[in-house]
Design a protein around this motif. Structure first.
Motif, PDB file in Angstrom:
ATOM      1  N   VAL A  62       0.842  -1.197   0.000  1.00 37.07           N
ATOM      2  CA  VAL A  62       0.000   0.000   0.000  1.00 37.07           C
ATOM      3  C   VAL A  62       0.877   1.247   0.000  1.00 37.07           C
ATOM      4  N   THR A  63       1.959   1.189   0.766  1.00 37.86           N
ATOM      5  CA  THR A  63       2.992   2.217   0.746  1.00 37.86           C
ATOM      6  C   THR A  63       4.324   1.499   0.570  1.00 37.86           C
ATOM      7  N   THR A  64       5.408   2.218   0.696  1.00 40.46           N
ATOM      8  CA  THR A  64       6.721   1.578   0.533  1.00 40.46           C
ATOM      9  C   THR A  64       7.024   0.577   1.645  1.00 40.46           C
ATOM     10  N   THR A  65       6.357   0.719   2.784  1.00 38.76           N
ATOM     11  CA  THR A  65       6.634  -0.186   3.908  1.00 38.76           C
ATOM     12  C   THR A  65       5.378  -0.811   4.510  1.00 38.76           C
ATOM     13  N   GLN A  66       4.191  -0.489   3.991  1.00 35.57           N
ATOM     14  CA  GLN A  66       2.940  -1.022   4.532  1.00 35.57           C
ATOM     15  C   GLN A  66       2.241  -1.878   3.480  1.00 35.57           C
ATOM     16  N   ALA A  67       1.710  -3.024   3.920  1.00 38.32           N
ATOM     17  CA  ALA A  67       1.072  -3.950   2.994  1.00 38.32           C
ATOM     18  C   ALA A  67      -0.243  -4.465   3.567  1.00 38.32           C
ATOM     19  N   THR A  68      -1.032  -5.088   2.698  1.00 35.76           N
ATOM     20  CA  THR A  68      -2.252  -5.776   3.105  1.00 35.76           C
ATOM     21  C   THR A  68      -2.218  -7.176   2.536  1.00 35.76           C
ATOM     22  N   HIS A  69      -2.987  -8.068   3.157  1.00 38.30           N
ATOM     23  CA  HIS A  69      -3.115  -9.436   2.677  1.00 38.30           C
ATOM     24  C   HIS A  69      -4.587  -9.812   2.745  1.00 38.30           C
ATOM     25  N   PRO A  70      -5.097 -10.547   1.760  1.00 41.71           N
ATOM     26  CA  PRO A  70      -6.525 -10.880   1.745  1.00 41.71           C
ATOM     27  C   PRO A  70      -7.037 -11.537   3.016  1.00 41.71           C
ATOM     28  N   TYR A  71      -6.190 -12.276   3.721  1.00 44.04           N
ATOM     29  CA  TYR A  71      -6.633 -12.995   4.913  1.00 44.04           C
ATOM     30  C   TYR A  71      -6.267 -12.307   6.218  1.00 44.04           C
ATOM     31  N   PHE A  72      -5.432 -11.286   6.155  1.00 47.37           N
ATOM     32  CA  PHE A  72      -4.988 -10.634   7.384  1.00 47.37           C
ATOM     33  C   PHE A  72      -5.752  -9.325   7.572  1.00 47.37           C
ATOM     34  N   GLU A  73      -6.218  -9.083   8.771  1.00 52.75           N
ATOM     35  CA  GLU A  73      -7.010  -7.887   9.041  1.00 52.75           C
ATOM     36  C   GLU A  73      -6.117  -6.662   9.215  1.00 52.75           C
TER      37      GLU A  73
END
Length: 244
Positions: free
Chosen positions: A222-233
């Motif tokens: 999402v940013t250079t150091t922040q991410a999302t995962h379909p299964y992780f809240e």
């Protein structure tokens, strides 16, 4: 169902999955937007959260929004996206406003029953998973010393922090809650006197490496150091400075 009507009550909501379908956005992007909005509004996200089973019978999270929160969410979307959702809301409100026929009441009651049964199935799936986990742990090998090809939870957290910047909470999730979690290789007796004979889990290094490689590859930055995962809240820190 975006309209839930049955004898004794009714509610009109729009799910995050339907919003994703109407706007053409990926579902986990919509849920991330909703979580950010609720955080800014200082509202508890759990009050909007619901669980459903996907086509592979895995538990997934969605959000059910009323008209007010849907409108608030749409302020950050394009005019075209807003118009599609607004028109759909008009259809839902018109359906909810007119009196229900006896056939519709019967169908709505049946849908409510299906929803209750689905929730019971979801709970049973979760219980079965816990029971399998307990059974697997009861049958694991117990060693006096940690094998060279295995790692403890503490060591795995150190490795994944250095390799990907992953927090301990994310490591715990991947190893213990993620649907594709690696099975523990066995348990090791704690040799410290103060441990009083306790044991701790260890995982195969190769299985851990493969699991985290998959988890990272499925994540979206999402940013250079922040991410999302379909299964992780929610978002989490991810620095892909090394390949696993």
């Amino acid at each position: 169902m975006t309209i839930a009507k049955f004898q004794g009550g009714d509610a009109v909501t729009m799910s995050s999955r339907e919003i994703a379908e109407l706007t053409g956005k990926r579902h986990f992007h919509v849920t991330t937007d909703i979580e950010k909005m609720l955080a800014e509004l200082k509202e508890d996200a759990t009050g909007f959260r619901a669980i459903y089973l996907d086509s592979m019978n895995r538990e997934q999270t969605e959000y059910l929004l009323d008209r007010e929160h849907t409108d608030c969410l749409l302020t950050g979307y394009s005019a075209a996206m807003r118009m599609v959702v607004i028109r759909r809301w008009r259809e839902l409100e018109e359906q909810a406003a007119r009196p229900m026929t006896q056939a519709e009441i019967t169908a709505a009651n049946a849908n409510h029953l299906v929803a209750v049964e689905r929730q019971q199935r979801e709970q049973q799936v979760a219980l079965d998973r816990i029971e399998r986990r307990v059974e697997d742990l009861s049958q694991t090998t117990v060693w006096d010393h940690c094998p060279q090809n295995c790692q403890s939870l503490t060591r795995i957290k150190e490795t994944m922090l250095a390799r990907h910047g992953l927090s301990g909470a994310v490591v715990d999730y991947v190893l213990k809650a993620w649907p594709n979690q690696p099975n523990p290789a066995g348990m090791v007796r704690n040799g410290h006197e103060e441990a009083l004979g306790s044991q701790y889990l260890v995982w195969s290094k190769s299985h851990v490496t493969a699991a985290f490689h998959r988890f990272v590859s499925e994540s979206t930055m999402v940013t250079t150091t922040q991410a999302t995962h379909p299964y992780f809240e929610g978002r989490f820190r991810l620095v892909q400075k090394a390949q696993s």
